[in-house]
Design a protein around this motif. Structure first.
Motif, PDB file in Angstrom:
ATOM      1  N   GLY A 438       0.793  -1.226   0.000  1.00  0.00           N
ATOM      2  CA  GLY A 438       0.000   0.000   0.000  1.00  0.00           C
ATOM      3  C   GLY A 438       0.821   1.270   0.000  1.00  0.00           C
ATOM      4  N   VAL A 439       2.085   1.180  -0.430  1.00  0.00           N
ATOM      5  CA  VAL A 439       2.971   2.344  -0.434  1.00  0.00           C
ATOM      6  C   VAL A 439       3.170   2.801  -1.877  1.00  0.00           C
ATOM      7  N   ASP A 440       3.159   4.110  -2.087  1.00  0.00           N
ATOM      8  CA  ASP A 440       3.253   4.636  -3.446  1.00  0.00           C
ATOM      9  C   ASP A 440       4.637   4.392  -4.039  1.00  0.00           C
ATOM     10  N   ILE A 441       4.699   4.504  -5.360  1.00  0.00           N
ATOM     11  CA  ILE A 441       5.913   4.146  -6.081  1.00  0.00           C
ATOM     12  C   ILE A 441       7.095   5.048  -5.708  1.00  0.00           C
ATOM     13  N   GLY A 442       6.789   6.285  -5.319  1.00  0.00           N
ATOM     14  CA  GLY A 442       7.882   7.165  -4.923  1.00  0.00           C
ATOM     15  C   GLY A 442       8.487   6.791  -3.583  1.00  0.00           C
ATOM     16  N   SER A 443       7.684   6.138  -2.715  1.00  0.00           N
ATOM     17  CA  SER A 443       8.163   5.761  -1.385  1.00  0.00           C
ATOM     18  C   SER A 443       8.704   4.342  -1.325  1.00  0.00           C
ATOM     19  N   LYS A 444       8.281   3.485  -2.247  1.00  0.00           N
ATOM     20  CA  LYS A 444       8.766   2.098  -2.237  1.00  0.00           C
ATOM     21  C   LYS A 444      10.291   2.061  -2.284  1.00  0.00           C
ATOM     22  N   ALA A 445      10.863   2.804  -3.228  1.00  0.00           N
ATOM     23  CA  ALA A 445      12.315   2.803  -3.366  1.00  0.00           C
ATOM     24  C   ALA A 445      12.987   3.356  -2.111  1.00  0.00           C
ATOM     25  N   GLU A 446      12.350   4.337  -1.458  1.00  0.00           N
ATOM     26  CA  GLU A 446      12.905   4.883  -0.218  1.00  0.00           C
ATOM     27  C   GLU A 446      12.979   3.803   0.862  1.00  0.00           C
ATOM     28  N   ILE A 447      11.919   2.999   0.963  1.00  0.00           N
ATOM     29  CA  ILE A 447      11.892   1.958   1.993  1.00  0.00           C
ATOM     30  C   ILE A 447      12.908   0.866   1.685  1.00  0.00           C
ATOM     31  N   ILE A 448      13.013   0.482   0.418  1.00  0.00           N
ATOM     32  CA  ILE A 448      13.993  -0.549   0.059  1.00  0.00           C
ATOM     33  C   ILE A 448      15.408  -0.021   0.253  1.00  0.00           C
ATOM     34  N   ALA A 449      15.639   1.256  -0.044  1.00  0.00           N
ATOM     35  CA  ALA A 449      16.952   1.853   0.226  1.00  0.00           C
ATOM     36  C   ALA A 449      17.246   1.830   1.722  1.00  0.00           C
ATOM     37  N   LEU A 450      16.207   2.052   2.536  1.00  0.00           N
ATOM     38  CA  LEU A 450      16.366   1.985   3.989  1.00  0.00           C
ATOM     39  C   LEU A 450      16.748   0.573   4.425  1.00  0.00           C
ATOM     40  N   VAL A 451      16.127  -0.435   3.809  1.00  0.00           N
ATOM     41  CA  VAL A 451      16.461  -1.832   4.114  1.00  0.00           C
ATOM     42  C   VAL A 451      17.933  -2.098   3.822  1.00  0.00           C
ATOM     43  N   ARG A 452      18.401  -1.625   2.671  1.00  0.00           N
ATOM     44  CA  ARG A 452      19.812  -1.810   2.311  1.00  0.00           C
ATOM     45  C   ARG A 452      20.717  -1.075   3.302  1.00  0.00           C
ATOM     46  N   ASP A 453      20.271   0.081   3.754  1.00  0.00           N
ATOM     47  CA  ASP A 453      21.063   0.852   4.713  1.00  0.00           C
ATOM     48  C   ASP A 453      21.147   0.138   6.057  1.00  0.00           C
ATOM     49  N   LEU A 454      20.054  -0.497   6.472  1.00  0.00           N
ATOM     50  CA  LEU A 454      20.072  -1.261   7.725  1.00  0.00           C
ATOM     51  C   LEU A 454      21.112  -2.364   7.665  1.00  0.00           C
ATOM     52  N   ALA A 455      21.169  -3.048   6.529  1.00  0.00           N
ATOM     53  CA  ALA A 455      22.176  -4.100   6.368  1.00  0.00           C
ATOM     54  C   ALA A 455      23.584  -3.518   6.394  1.00  0.00           C
ATOM     55  N   ALA A 456      23.756  -2.374   5.749  1.00  0.00           N
ATOM     56  CA  ALA A 456      25.085  -1.745   5.731  1.00  0.00           C
ATOM     57  C   ALA A 456      25.531  -1.346   7.133  1.00  0.00           C
ATOM     58  N   ARG A 457      24.555  -1.144   8.036  1.00  0.00           N
ATOM     59  CA  ARG A 457      24.876  -0.791   9.423  1.00  0.00           C
ATOM     60  C   ARG A 457      25.034  -2.021  10.313  1.00  0.00           C
ATOM     61  N   GLY A 458      25.056  -3.214   9.693  1.00  0.00           N
ATOM     62  CA  GLY A 458      25.310  -4.430  10.443  1.00  0.00           C
ATOM     63  C   GLY A 458      24.087  -5.139  10.978  1.00  0.00           C
ATOM     64  N   LYS A 459      22.893  -4.696  10.552  1.00  0.00           N
ATOM     65  CA  LYS A 459      21.673  -5.369  10.987  1.00  0.00           C
ATOM     66  C   LYS A 459      21.427  -6.601  10.116  1.00  0.00           C
ATOM     67  N   ALA A 460      20.653  -7.547  10.635  1.00  0.00           N
ATOM     68  CA  ALA A 460      20.176  -8.685   9.852  1.00  0.00           C
ATOM     69  C   ALA A 460      18.714  -8.440   9.522  1.00  0.00           C
ATOM     70  N   VAL A 461      18.347  -8.571   8.246  1.00  0.00           N
ATOM     71  CA  VAL A 461      16.997  -8.208   7.811  1.00  0.00           C
ATOM     72  C   VAL A 461      16.373  -9.360   7.037  1.00  0.00           C
ATOM     73  N   LEU A 462      15.175  -9.745   7.441  1.00  0.00           N
ATOM     74  CA  LEU A 462      14.379 -10.740   6.723  1.00  0.00           C
ATOM     75  C   LEU A 462      13.218 -10.008   6.074  1.00  0.00           C
ATOM     76  N   VAL A 463      13.129 -10.050   4.751  1.00  0.00           N
ATOM     77  CA  VAL A 463      12.088  -9.334   4.011  1.00  0.00           C
ATOM     78  C   VAL A 463      11.161 -10.343   3.351  1.00  0.00           C
ATOM     79  N   ILE A 464       9.896 -10.284   3.719  1.00  0.00           N
ATOM     80  CA  ILE A 464       8.856 -11.121   3.121  1.00  0.00           C
ATOM     81  C   ILE A 464       8.046 -10.233   2.191  1.00  0.00           C
ATOM     82  N   SER A 465       7.930 -10.626   0.933  1.00  0.00           N
ATOM     83  CA  SER A 465       7.228  -9.757  -0.008  1.00  0.00           C
ATOM     84  C   SER A 465       6.637 -10.551  -1.161  1.00  0.00           C
ATOM     85  N   SER A 466       5.464 -10.075  -1.628  1.00  0.00           N
ATOM     86  CA  SER A 466       4.840 -10.644  -2.819  1.00  0.00           C
ATOM     87  C   SER A 466       5.344  -9.970  -4.085  1.00  0.00           C
ATOM     88  N   GLU A 467       6.042  -8.843  -3.937  1.00  0.00           N
ATOM     89  CA  GLU A 467       6.559  -8.117  -5.093  1.00  0.00           C
ATOM     90  C   GLU A 467       7.973  -8.593  -5.394  1.00  0.00           C
TER      91      GLU A 467
END
Length: 526
Positions: A438-467
């Motif tokens: 339910g997130v618009d196309i302009g914000s989707k990339a922002e959230i995915i960039a945030l996910v990549r940033d979390l990993a770069a900061r040493g976090k472990a991330v599990l992403v479940i997605s239908s997309e």
């Protein structure tokens, strides 16, 4: 309808016409002089970022809001009374993004709520309702027990029940607001086949979605809004994806292509599960998440993806197996245990599980850190405001103020509040279930960039997605689930396009096709 009219969509009569519609809430203008027309037998996409005014238009059409100014016609007749009952009488049916089902009633009872079948004595006939509901589910090609309580259904099954509820009446205008957010690829195909059938029968369909691949496949024309104003209406044949994105966000954007992918610097294991089983699913799952890594989980509806997240976070009790954090076995019997161990969950259903809708943005973003904000028995207002402002600014949450109720925010901004709540807690392990639903196309990339940033900061991330495009952009490694089990696992580069001359978009499409084939093959073998 005559053959000549049917053969020439441009000559079909208007099913819906909005002319010069304006809507203000207090001093805020949500829509400004917007016009929209939808023809009989047309699937018309309504596009725009969260907050662009799409939901306001839909709620005006459905009688939830009355326009401040402007004219509305349905099949040539003015719609002067603005109530849900008047909209129903005009033949308008709507599937809300925020589902309107009653969890303590059965699927059949929800479908025919306020329109119950009666027996010869005038009493409610639940058997007849269940029988008719089963027939309606069959028209969509899905199997859902009409006697099951809605509260016991999965998010995807609730969405399909919402769709059946809307079509249970003889609608002439069907409005769908993000109808596929919780659906698998196979369920989406069944829905599309059904919508095409309705279209052939002359039903006008207004379709709202942030999934551009769906829009380009299903819509005949599109109207794009930005900041409450009409930007363009055009046939889909005249709109390229790049042009659509430019109209929506007001600037050129390459969507997920804008997300920088850096090689993962994988550290030590943060989360390990060994032979993990839940009440029904997952089934004997083995999985390791490393610091600095994003692991994507793919699979069809019912594959056990969300069930895995629920067991990991202690919402559902594990039936067997072991969970280790930083190499040490842990018992997670509740979300409180998971949080204490440094884990966060962004749930699939943000409205029921991720937010307190009547509370403010500040209150919601503070929920995960109340112990840090409290001095004796009182929460520090200054610290809570600082925590809220940090996430409002960092995630670009569009809100009138930190004191605004979360229910007043658009869907995408609500999702950002959920994410911000956990960012304030600074966990080491993130489990994200449909993070851009339910997130618009302009914000989707922002959230995915945030996910990549979390990993770069040493976090472990599990992403479940239908997309699939989202998974492929976010993940370093992808596992595929089917019937509760992990049936396939591969590094992200296993999906790379062998043709280096293709552009980024073509390479992503190649990867999507390859991953989709693996998912479908796994499902076929169940």
């Amino acid at each position: 309808m005559s053959d000549s009219v049917a053969d020439n969509p441009a000559t079909r009569p208007f099913a819906v016409r909005l002319t010069g519609v304006t809507k203000t809430f207090g001093g805020v203008t949500a829509l400004s002089d917007v016009s929209l027309d939808v023809r009989v037998g047309e699937i018309h996409a309504l596009l725009g970022e969260n907050g662009a005014g799409k939901s306001t238009i839909l709620k005006i059409l459905n009688g939830v809001h009355a326009p401040t100014a402007g004219r509305i016609e349905v099949y040539g007749e003015p719609l002067d009374v603005h109530t849900p009952e008047a909209a129903k009488r005009a033949g308008i049916g709507m599937i809300f993004q925020e589902m309107s089902l009653v969890p303590t009633l059965s699927a059949a009872q929800n479908i025919f709520l306020n329109n119950e079948a009666k027996d010869g004595l005038g009493l409610i006939d639940d058997k007849a309702a269940a029988r008719r509901a089963r027939e309606l589910f069959e028209t969509l090609g899905v199997e859902i027990d009409p006697k099951a309580l809605v509260g016991d259904l999965s998010a995807g099954q609730r969405q399909l029940t919402e769709i059946v509820k809307a079509i249970s009446r003889n609608v002439r205008v069907l409005i769908l607001d993000e109808p596929t957010t919780a659906l698998s690829g196979g369920e989406v195909e069944k829905l599309f086949a059904f919508l095409r059938r309705l279209k052939s029968e002359g039903v006008a369909i207004i379709y709202v979605s942030h999934r551009m691949d769906e829009i380009t496949r299903i819509a005949d024309r599109a109207t794009i809004l930005r900041d409450g104003r009409h930007v363009v209406t055009a046939p889909m044949s005249e709109l390229t994806l790049d042009r659509i994105i430019e109209y929506i966000v007001g600037r050129r954007s390459r969507g997920f292509s804008d997300v920088e992918r850096r090689d993962a610097s994988r550290g030590a294991p943060l989360l390990e599960v060994r032979s993990l089983s839940g009440p029904r699913k997952p089934v004997s799952v083995d999985l390791t998440l490393y610091a600095g890594e994003v692991v994507g989980v793919a699979g069809l509806l019912g594959s056990g993806r969300s069930a895995l997240a629920r067991v990991l976070f202690g919402i559902d009790r594990k039936r067997a197996g072991e969970i280790l954090i930083r190499g040490a076995p842990v018992e997670i019997a509740s979300p409180r245990d998971a949080i204490a161990k440094g884990m966060a969950l962004v749930p699939e259903d943000r409205l029921r599980q991720g937010l307190i809708l009547e509370h403010s943005v500040e209150s919601n973003t503070s929920l995960s850190i109340l112990d840090r904000l409290a001095s004796w028995l009182f929460v520090s207002s200054a610290k809570a405001s600082e925590a809220a402002d940090r996430q409002i600014d960092g995630l670009r949450i569009k809100t009138a103020s930190r004191d605004a109720a979360v229910r007043t925010l658009s869907g995408g901004n609500q999702q950002k509040v959920v994410i911000g709540k956990w960012l304030n807690a600074e966990p080491d392990i993130f489990v994200l279930d449909e993070p851009t639903g339910g997130v618009d196309i302009g914000s989707k990339a922002e959230i995915i960039a945030l996910v990549r940033d979390l990993a770069a900061r040493g976090k472990a991330v599990l992403v479940i997605s239908s997309e699939l495009s989202e998974l492929l952009t976010a993940s370093d490694r992808i596992v595929v689930m089917s019937d509760g089990r992990i049936v396939s696992e591969a590094a992200r580069d296993a999906f790379d396009d062998p043709n280096p001359n293709n552009d980024v978009g073509e390479q992503l499409q190649f990867a999507e096709r390859k991953l989709s084939q693996i998912i479908q093959k796994a499902h076929a073998h169940v």
